[in-house]
Design a protein around this motif. Structure first.
Motif, short mmCIF file in Angstrom:
data_model
loop_
_atom_site.label_atom_id
_atom_site.label_comp_id
_atom_site.label_asym_id
_atom_site.label_seq_id
_atom_site.Cartn_x
_atom_site.Cartn_y
_atom_site.Cartn_z
N LYS A 121 -1.56 3.53 3.22
CA LYS A 121 -2.56 3.15 2.24
C LYS A 121 -3.49 4.46 1.83
N ASN A 122 -4.04 4.35 0.77
CA ASN A 122 -4.94 5.41 0.40
C ASN A 122 -6.14 5.31 1.26
N PRO A 123 -6.60 6.69 1.82
CA PRO A 123 -7.80 6.79 2.74
C PRO A 123 -9.08 6.26 2.08
N HIS A 152 -0.53 -7.80 3.98
CA HIS A 152 -0.51 -6.37 3.30
C HIS A 152 0.68 -5.72 4.10
N TYR A 179 -9.46 3.58 0.60
CA TYR A 179 -9.62 2.08 0.62
C TYR A 179 -9.75 1.63 2.01
N SER A 180 -10.51 0.58 2.35
CA SER A 180 -10.61 -0.03 3.48
C SER A 180 -10.14 -1.22 3.30
N ILE A 181 -9.07 -2.02 4.14
CA ILE A 181 -8.72 -3.32 4.00
C ILE A 181 -9.72 -4.29 4.77
N THR A 182 -10.29 -5.10 3.94
CA THR A 182 -11.04 -6.12 4.70
C THR A 182 -10.41 -7.45 4.65
N HIS A 217 0.71 -1.07 0.07
CA HIS A 217 -0.05 0.16 0.02
C HIS A 217 0.82 1.49 0.02
N LYS A 219 -1.66 -7.25 8.55
CA LYS A 219 -1.35 -5.93 8.20
C LYS A 219 -0.33 -5.67 8.81
N VAL A 247 0.73 -0.64 5.28
CA VAL A 247 -0.63 -0.10 5.25
C VAL A 247 -0.62 1.44 5.93
#
Ligand code: ZN
Ligand code: ZN
Length: 138
Positions: free
Chosen positions: A121-123, A115, A125-128, A30, A133, A118
């Motif tokens: 990461k792009n705000p 991941h 995007y939510s990592i599920t 990310h 992480k 993190v």
């Protein structure tokens, strides 16, 4: 004949590669460099011993971009698809983009998938999901 476990190519088909052995690890990165190079929410890479990553076609169509002096990103000059990275601190490994696989599977040990970076990461995007992480690389 070599025993390929997977084959891959860029979007326009000029670059073709084969994997001759399972990958070692798989990372979803990310960091802002991967996000921007891939114009995507993250970049996915699998690592493989260099002798098992076979560039079959299109070497002359590869262009190299250095995001830092020690990270050499190789992408297709025709379609822009990122194919692999050489990192100076791990010369025996290739970081290739499993998103470009056509047949087969990277066959990385499933517990290595994670991941990374993190914290960058792009705000939007939510990592599920349950994958580990990591704020940075380790
Ligand atoms: Zn291409
Ligand atoms: Zn990255």
């Amino acid at each position: 004949m070599t025993d390929q476990i997977a084959t891959g190519s860029c979007q326009c088909g000029k670059i073709r590669y084969s994997l001759l052995a399972p990958s070692r690890e798989l990372h979803h990165c990310h960091c802002s460099m991967c996000r921007k190079c891939h114009a995507s929410m993250f970049g996915t890479y699998a690592t493989i011993q260099r002798e098992y990553f076979l560039l079959e076609e299109g070497k002359e169509h590869l262009t190299t971009h250095l995001t830092t002096s020690d990270v050499h990103r190789h992408f297709c000059s025709g379609c822009g698809a990122h194919i692999y990275i050489d990192v100076d601190w791990e010369p025996d490994l290739v970081w290739f983009t499993p998103g470009t696989i056509d047949t087969g599977h990277p066959q990385h040990p499933v517990e290595t998938e994670r991941h990374i970076w993190v914290g960058s990461k792009n705000p939007l995007y939510s990592i599920t999901g349950d994958l580990p992480k990591h704020e940075e690389f380790d």
